[in-house]
Design a protein around this motif. Structure first.
Motif, mmCIF file in Angstrom:
data_model
loop_
_atom_site.group_PDB
_atom_site.id
_atom_site.type_symbol
_atom_site.label_atom_id
_atom_site.label_comp_id
_atom_site.label_asym_id
_atom_site.label_seq_id
_atom_site.Cartn_x
_atom_site.Cartn_y
_atom_site.Cartn_z
ATOM 1 N N ALA A 38 0.828 -1.205 0.000
ATOM 2 C CA ALA A 38 0.000 0.000 0.000
ATOM 3 C C ALA A 38 0.862 1.255 0.000
ATOM 4 O O ALA A 38 0.545 2.245 -0.669
ATOM 5 N N LEU A 39 1.957 1.219 0.734
ATOM 6 C CA LEU A 39 2.813 2.398 0.813
ATOM 7 C C LEU A 39 3.649 2.586 -0.449
ATOM 8 O O LEU A 39 4.003 3.705 -0.795
ATOM 9 N N GLU A 40 3.975 1.503 -1.141
ATOM 10 C CA GLU A 40 4.749 1.625 -2.370
ATOM 11 C C GLU A 40 3.916 2.135 -3.532
ATOM 12 O O GLU A 40 4.455 2.539 -4.547
ATOM 13 N N SER A 41 2.612 2.137 -3.372
ATOM 14 C CA SER A 41 1.745 2.561 -4.471
ATOM 15 C C SER A 41 1.902 4.049 -4.778
ATOM 16 O O SER A 41 1.658 4.474 -5.885
ATOM 17 N N GLY A 42 2.319 4.817 -3.835
ATOM 18 C CA GLY A 42 2.518 6.239 -4.101
ATOM 19 C C GLY A 42 3.023 6.956 -2.865
ATOM 20 O O GLY A 42 2.563 6.715 -1.761
ATOM 21 N N THR A 43 3.997 7.843 -3.048
ATOM 22 C CA THR A 43 4.508 8.615 -1.917
ATOM 23 C C THR A 43 3.717 9.909 -1.827
ATOM 24 O O THR A 43 3.327 10.501 -2.830
ATOM 25 N N GLY A 44 3.477 10.345 -0.634
ATOM 26 C CA GLY A 44 2.724 11.571 -0.436
ATOM 27 C C GLY A 44 1.223 11.381 -0.503
ATOM 28 O O GLY A 44 0.474 12.345 -0.418
ATOM 29 N N SER A 45 0.775 10.159 -0.664
ATOM 30 C CA SER A 45 -0.668 9.926 -0.716
ATOM 31 C C SER A 45 -1.249 10.015 0.693
ATOM 32 O O SER A 45 -0.534 9.983 1.685
ATOM 33 N N SER A 46 -2.550 10.117 0.755
ATOM 34 C CA SER A 46 -3.187 10.212 2.071
ATOM 35 C C SER A 46 -3.000 8.914 2.856
ATOM 36 O O SER A 46 -2.915 8.932 4.078
ATOM 37 N N LEU A 47 -2.886 7.792 2.151
ATOM 38 C CA LEU A 47 -2.670 6.515 2.826
ATOM 39 C C LEU A 47 -1.298 6.480 3.505
ATOM 40 O O LEU A 47 -1.181 6.076 4.661
ATOM 41 N N SER A 48 -0.270 6.930 2.801
ATOM 42 C CA SER A 48 1.064 6.898 3.400
ATOM 43 C C SER A 48 1.175 7.879 4.565
ATOM 44 O O SER A 48 1.814 7.592 5.572
ATOM 45 N N ARG A 49 0.528 9.055 4.438
ATOM 46 C CA ARG A 49 0.529 10.002 5.566
ATOM 47 C C ARG A 49 -0.233 9.417 6.757
ATOM 48 O O ARG A 49 0.188 9.560 7.907
#
Length: 90
Positions: A38-49
Motif C-alpha cells: 500500500a505504501l509503495e503505491s505512491g509517496t505523499g498519498s493520504s494513505l502513506s501520511r
C-alpha cells in the motif's frame, strides 16, 4: 518413568507469552506485506501520511505507558522509608 512435575507459577506467564508470540508471526508478516504494498503505491498519498501518523501514535502510546510505569516505580522507590537502623548487640 518419573512423574511429570507441573510448571512453577513463576514460569507459567512467560511461557504463555512466548507461545502467543511464536504463534502470531504468520499473520503479522502478512499484514506487513500488505502495508508495504500500500505504501509503495505512491509517496505523499493520504494513505502513506495516515500510516506515518498511525506509527507515531502507536509509538507515542508505547513510550507513554513505559515511561509512566518507570516514573511510578522510581517515585515509589524514593518514597519508601528506609528501615530503622538496628542497635549493635553487646
Amino acid at each position: 518413568m518419573g512423574a511429570v512435575t507441573p510448571l512453577p507459577p513463576s514460569l507459567r506467564r512467560p511461557l504463555a507469552a512466548a507461545l502467543v508470540f511464536v504463534s502470531a508471526p504468520a499473520a503479522a508478516l502478512a499484514q506487513c506485506a500488505m502495508c508495504k504494498e500500500a505504501l509503495e503505491s505512491g509517496t505523499g498519498s493520504s494513505l502513506s501520511r495516515g500510516m506515518a501518523w498511525t506509527i507515531l501514535l502507536l509509538l507515542g502510546t508505547l513510550f507513554s505507558l513505559v515511561g509512566g510505569f518507570v516514573f511510578l516505580i522510581v517515585r515509589h522507590g524514593r518514597t519508601t522509608p528506609a528501615p530503622p537502623p538496628t542497635a549493635p548487640e553487646e
